[in-house]
Write an enzyme that holds these catalytic residues in place. Sequence first.
Site, PDB file in Angstrom:
ATOM      1  N   GLY A 236       7.361  -2.180   0.981  1.00  0.00           N
ATOM      2  CA  GLY A 236       7.357  -3.279  -0.590  1.00  0.00           C
ATOM      3  C   GLY A 236       7.017  -2.390  -1.374  1.00  0.00           C
ATOM      4  O   GLY A 236       8.034  -1.673  -2.573  1.00  0.00           O
TER       5      GLY A 236
ATOM      6  N   ARG B  96       5.332   3.700  -0.315  1.00  0.00           N
ATOM      7  CA  ARG B  96       4.886   3.765   0.993  1.00  0.00           C
ATOM      8  C   ARG B  96       6.107   4.267   2.106  1.00  0.00           C
ATOM      9  O   ARG B  96       5.600   5.194   2.444  1.00  0.00           O
ATOM     10  CB  ARG B  96       4.276   2.298   1.110  1.00  0.00           C
ATOM     11  CG  ARG B  96       3.656   2.401   2.460  1.00  0.00           C
ATOM     12  CD  ARG B  96       3.425   1.791   3.325  1.00  0.00           C
ATOM     13  NE  ARG B  96       2.024   1.041   2.503  1.00  0.00           N
ATOM     14  CZ  ARG B  96       1.441  -0.388   1.889  1.00  0.00           C
ATOM     15  NH1 ARG B  96       2.102  -1.520   2.036  1.00  0.00           N
ATOM     16  NH2 ARG B  96       0.530  -0.632   1.498  1.00  0.00           N
TER      17      ARG B  96
ATOM     18  N   ARG C  98      15.198   2.980 -10.825  1.00  0.00           N
ATOM     19  CA  ARG C  98      14.198   2.017 -11.127  1.00  0.00           C
ATOM     20  C   ARG C  98      12.887   2.510 -10.136  1.00  0.00           C
ATOM     21  O   ARG C  98      12.488   1.702 -10.402  1.00  0.00           O
ATOM     22  CB  ARG C  98      15.055   0.864 -10.813  1.00  0.00           C
ATOM     23  CG  ARG C  98      15.692  -0.401 -11.734  1.00  0.00           C
ATOM     24  CD  ARG C  98      15.634  -1.296 -11.050  1.00  0.00           C
ATOM     25  NE  ARG C  98      16.741  -1.534 -12.705  1.00  0.00           N
ATOM     26  CZ  ARG C  98      17.164  -2.849 -13.256  1.00  0.00           C
ATOM     27  NH1 ARG C  98      15.290  -3.548 -13.111  1.00  0.00           N
ATOM     28  NH2 ARG C  98      17.365  -3.032 -14.068  1.00  0.00           N
TER      29      ARG C  98
ATOM     30  N   ARG D  61      -6.028   3.604   4.994  1.00  0.00           N
ATOM     31  CA  ARG D  61      -4.762   2.596   4.209  1.00  0.00           C
ATOM     32  C   ARG D  61      -3.722   3.144   5.273  1.00  0.00           C
ATOM     33  O   ARG D  61      -2.860   2.569   6.098  1.00  0.00           O
ATOM     34  CB  ARG D  61      -4.052   2.414   3.050  1.00  0.00           C
ATOM     35  CG  ARG D  61      -4.677   0.770   2.353  1.00  0.00           C
ATOM     36  CD  ARG D  61      -4.192   0.722   1.088  1.00  0.00           C
ATOM     37  NE  ARG D  61      -4.927  -0.952   0.946  1.00  0.00           N
ATOM     38  CZ  ARG D  61      -4.484  -2.095   0.287  1.00  0.00           C
ATOM     39  NH1 ARG D  61      -3.172  -2.373   0.947  1.00  0.00           N
ATOM     40  NH2 ARG D  61      -5.245  -2.946   0.119  1.00  0.00           N
TER      41      ARG D  61
ATOM     42  N   ASP E 232      -5.675  -7.423   4.026  1.00  0.00           N
ATOM     43  CA  ASP E 232      -6.928  -8.429   3.271  1.00  0.00           C
ATOM     44  C   ASP E 232      -6.972  -9.593   4.304  1.00  0.00           C
ATOM     45  O   ASP E 232      -5.652 -10.535   5.198  1.00  0.00           O
ATOM     46  CB  ASP E 232      -7.002  -8.499   1.244  1.00  0.00           C
ATOM     47  CG  ASP E 232      -5.448  -9.274   1.778  1.00  0.00           C
ATOM     48  OD1 ASP E 232      -4.212  -8.507   0.890  1.00  0.00           O
ATOM     49  OD2 ASP E 232      -4.942 -10.249   1.682  1.00  0.00           O
TER      50      ASP E 232
ATOM     51  N   ARG F 251      11.355  -4.983   8.272  1.00  0.00           N
ATOM     52  CA  ARG F 251      10.331  -4.876   6.985  1.00  0.00           C
ATOM     53  C   ARG F 251       8.689  -4.637   7.739  1.00  0.00           C
ATOM     54  O   ARG F 251       8.569  -5.327   8.750  1.00  0.00           O
ATOM     55  CB  ARG F 251      10.033  -6.087   6.087  1.00  0.00           C
ATOM     56  CG  ARG F 251       8.689  -6.445   5.165  1.00  0.00           C
ATOM     57  CD  ARG F 251       8.527  -7.737   4.500  1.00  0.00           C
ATOM     58  NE  ARG F 251       7.448  -8.074   3.975  1.00  0.00           N
ATOM     59  CZ  ARG F 251       6.882  -7.255   3.297  1.00  0.00           C
ATOM     60  NH1 ARG F 251       7.347  -5.710   3.300  1.00  0.00           N
ATOM     61  NH2 ARG F 251       5.111  -7.158   3.139  1.00  0.00           N
TER      62      ARG F 251
ATOM     63  N   SER G 241       1.795  -5.161   4.133  1.00  0.00           N
ATOM     64  CA  SER G 241       0.252  -5.712   4.273  1.00  0.00           C
ATOM     65  C   SER G 241       0.886  -6.625   4.465  1.00  0.00           C
ATOM     66  O   SER G 241       2.254  -7.846   3.693  1.00  0.00           O
ATOM     67  CB  SER G 241      -0.275  -5.334   3.449  1.00  0.00           C
ATOM     68  OG  SER G 241       0.512  -5.450   2.007  1.00  0.00           O
TER      69      SER G 241
HETATM   70  N1  HPA Z   1      -0.865 -12.536  -0.418  1.00  0.00           N
HETATM   71  C1  HPA Z   1       0.248 -12.921  -0.804  1.00  0.00           C
HETATM   72  N2  HPA Z   1       0.961 -11.588  -0.816  1.00  0.00           N
HETATM   73  C2  HPA Z   1       0.420 -10.374   0.413  1.00  0.00           C
HETATM   74  C3  HPA Z   1      -1.145 -10.237   0.203  1.00  0.00           C
HETATM   75  C4  HPA Z   1      -1.719 -11.489  -0.014  1.00  0.00           C
HETATM   76  O1  HPA Z   1      -3.153 -12.342   0.626  1.00  0.00           O
HETATM   77  N3  HPA Z   1      -1.492  -9.735   1.163  1.00  0.00           N
HETATM   78  C5  HPA Z   1      -0.728  -8.644   1.289  1.00  0.00           C
HETATM   79  N4  HPA Z   1      -0.018  -9.147   0.913  1.00  0.00           N
END
Ligand code: HPA
Length: 287
Positions: free
Chosen positions: A71, A75, A94, A268, A255, A138, A141
């Site tokens: 994304g 990265r 962009r 990370r 997370d 893809r 995270s």
């Molecule tokens: N929500 C949506 N997308 C994400 C999250 C999340 O908690 N963590 C990493 N990408």
Amino acid sequence: LIKRILNSLCLVAPLLKPMCGPVGSKGNLHWNLPLPCRLGIVSPAKTGETAMTVHIGATPDQIAPTVLMPGDPYRARWAAETFLEGAELVNEVRGMLGFTGTWRGHRVTIQGSGMGMPSLSIYANELITNYDVQTLIRIGSCGGMQPHVAIRDVIIAMTASTITSPSSGMLRELNFAPCADWDLLQAAVTAAQAKGSKTHVGGIYSSDVFYAERPDLDTQMTRHGILAVEMEAAELYTLAARHGRRALAVLTVSDHLQTGEALPAQDRERSFGDMVEIALEAAFPEG
Ligand code: HPA
């Protein structure tokens, strides 16, 4: 006439190189874009003869048949610099950086997708229809949604549920089940096991919102075995299905929705490295 002027500007580009500051830590990687684009005179999408698209300034031969899609454009740069040989910047329209190089002799492009399904849809559509990309993986995270899923674990997404996606308007009443390409999935699982990464394979949820306000929905998803939430895979899988291409999402848990734990920023890169290697090994299981 304008095109001729722009083309002649490109010829003297090397002489004017000092006029353009470096973009990334490998400043010379951006230099293969035409000078008018570098100077901001014209959008890269407008200078090409053929398949340059609205959002990708690369020429057709600059994009490999296999594309990894993080994304985050930074990265993309980190992964290209870390894992590819001879990586060159091929897109910066962009600021959505894209790089092409080789991995174990195979040509690979790493192109940022941006966050969310509408953004990913733009890049995946153009990569498929204008650059004839065959394999889209893809890398990104996700937020853990099960007690047995921990920070840093790798998630290989077999399916991706959504409430809506950019394709919903066209699919209308069809509750399409976006799923991964089997060969990629199987190869990714093999690669993850060989690496010893703690890996989970199963369903994920592609959300339209990062700051969600539906704890009841989270409860239902956890109850139904959804491993993690992210924001792109469902549309990627749907587009790949529509166009007969191969897609997979390999994710790192950054997370956790239930524990509130989050990966410290300095950890990370190391954690994301396994995910990139798994994606590359899945794309080229022959080595
Ligand atoms: N929500 C949506 N997308 C994400 C999250 C999340 O908690 N963590 C990493 N990408």
